[in-house]
Design a protein around this motif. Sequence first.
Motif, short mmCIF file in Angstrom:
data_model
loop_
_atom_site.label_atom_id
_atom_site.label_comp_id
_atom_site.label_asym_id
_atom_site.label_seq_id
_atom_site.Cartn_x
_atom_site.Cartn_y
_atom_site.Cartn_z
N ALA A 1 0.82 -1.21 0.00
CA ALA A 1 0.00 0.00 0.00
C ALA A 1 0.86 1.27 0.00
CB ALA A 1 -0.93 -0.02 1.21
N ARG A 2 2.18 1.10 -0.16
CA ARG A 2 3.13 2.23 -0.20
C ARG A 2 3.00 3.16 1.01
NH1 ARG A 2 4.03 -0.92 -3.52
NH2 ARG A 2 4.14 -0.72 -5.76
N PRO A 3 3.06 2.61 2.20
CA PRO A 3 3.00 3.49 3.39
C PRO A 3 4.34 4.21 3.55
CG PRO A 3 3.50 1.25 4.05
CD PRO A 3 3.31 1.20 2.55
N SER A 4 4.34 5.26 4.38
CA SER A 4 5.63 5.80 4.81
C SER A 4 6.21 4.80 5.81
CB SER A 4 5.44 7.17 5.45
OG SER A 4 4.60 7.08 6.58
N VAL A 5 7.52 4.61 5.73
CA VAL A 5 8.15 3.55 6.52
C VAL A 5 9.30 4.13 7.33
CG1 VAL A 5 9.39 1.35 6.45
CG2 VAL A 5 7.61 1.83 4.75
N ILE A 6 9.37 3.75 8.60
CA ILE A 6 10.59 3.98 9.37
C ILE A 6 11.22 2.64 9.67
CG2 ILE A 6 11.53 4.68 11.61
CD1 ILE A 6 9.67 6.98 11.65
N VAL A 7 12.47 2.49 9.29
CA VAL A 7 13.22 1.30 9.65
C VAL A 7 14.13 1.68 10.81
CG1 VAL A 7 14.89 -0.42 8.89
CG2 VAL A 7 13.15 0.40 7.30
N VAL A 8 14.01 0.98 11.91
CA VAL A 8 14.91 1.24 13.05
C VAL A 8 15.98 0.17 13.04
CG1 VAL A 8 15.11 1.53 15.53
CG2 VAL A 8 12.98 2.17 14.37
N GLY A 9 17.24 0.60 12.94
CA GLY A 9 18.35 -0.35 12.94
C GLY A 9 19.18 -0.20 11.69
N GLY A 10 20.45 0.13 11.85
CA GLY A 10 21.34 0.38 10.71
C GLY A 10 22.27 -0.76 10.41
N GLY A 11 21.88 -1.98 10.76
CA GLY A 11 22.69 -3.14 10.38
C GLY A 11 22.31 -3.62 8.99
#
Lengths: 64, 392
Positions: free
Chosen positions: B140-150
Amino acid sequence: MRIELDRPRCEGHGLCEEAAPLLMHLDDDGELVIDVPKVDGTDLDAAKAAVRVCPVAALRLAER
Amino acid sequence: MRRIVVVGNGIAGLTACDSLRSAGFDGELTVVGAEAHHPYSRPALSKALLHDDDGLTAHELPEPTHEATELLGVSAAGLDPDARIVQLDTGDELPYDGLVIASGSRARRLAAGPRHDGSSRELTLRTIEDAVTLKQRVAARPSVIVVGGGPLGMEAASGCLHLGCEVTLVSDAKPLSRQLGDHLSDMFTAAAARRGLRFVSGGRARLVDTGAGTRVALANGTELETELVVTAVGDEPNIDWLAGSGLLVDGALRADSRGRVRPDIVAAGDVTLFPTRRGLVRVPLWTSAIDQARAAAAGLLHGDAAPELDFQPYFWTEGFGLSLKSIGFTPVAGAPDYCEPGADPESVLMRWADEDGSGTAAAVNYRIPIPKLRRLANTGPETICPAEAATL
């Protein structure tokens, strides 16, 4: 049994070659070459190991 | 040894079963798997996001051929190592002569638990179910926050970005720097920024419920609104069932160089610490699980006569148009000691020398046979292309 390669899926990790160096290798461009497609006997264990380690399931063993 | 029980049916458990059979063990083999499926490839899951069609087949491994009794959807709940009995969550007990602990790890979560209504504040990417859910939500093309830079966070961010989402990566450290070092981190972060990934750092992140969804709050006071939160903040070994076993040391499971926890118990994969040239560590990677499981199977059957594992990491990740394969320990410090550009502008082959004479080799968008990459890591550029090395 016959080793079959799904070439578009292969990412060239080469884990199969390390499991079965006598049956397959990556060429200089990193493309997988199946040197011994038909396997039986002791080769079969190596072939199974090679098929199993592929993280993208690009290899399979087929009957015949 | 007549009866061997393998707890865990991921790639470590599967490899242990296969290796036991290859080594001639023809006794009773039972494998206990918490997931309801046959083993599959976890590394392929982050990529499955990108496939528009069925997509979710790249993770499928060939059917097992080890002829073990498979108890799927069943978890180990306890272990009595003196009586040699594994207790299952079904209430059943499995007696054994030899035990393989390969119960893996689970995604660490930011939130302590689900919301009051049972829904989850965050998606993780560890299981096939996780991948299916994420794929559905991202459609659905939501805005996404990814937490974690690994690596996993970066792969998830790359996948969501590729599918047209607006993506923000929240990471305390520079992405991938802890895992790979600054040089490779710079390459990936630059490529990610060019493709529109937004980076935010601001200290430890926590998830705050809002009326409609979830807000990501950082230690420095920054608050970020989003429609979908994906967390990739590490993994926790599945050792709860071993709590009363007396096998844990300082709350962790430790195996020796032959995978042994004690003579009749071995451990392999994400669940256990094991000795490497960089100390006693847990290395939750595909090839690590395979190498450990092979060593552990031999260690269980042959004891001191089994070869010791001298583990060398093989690692790969893909994202933002870059494909990395590396051999040797990371993170690597500073710029590479050897650098050979490839055909296209982002293609490069690199090596960092270690003090002990070996090294770490990394190929970015550079097709190279892995045995050759291994030679480059172990013995340096002279052994792979004498002509070019001579001109350095």
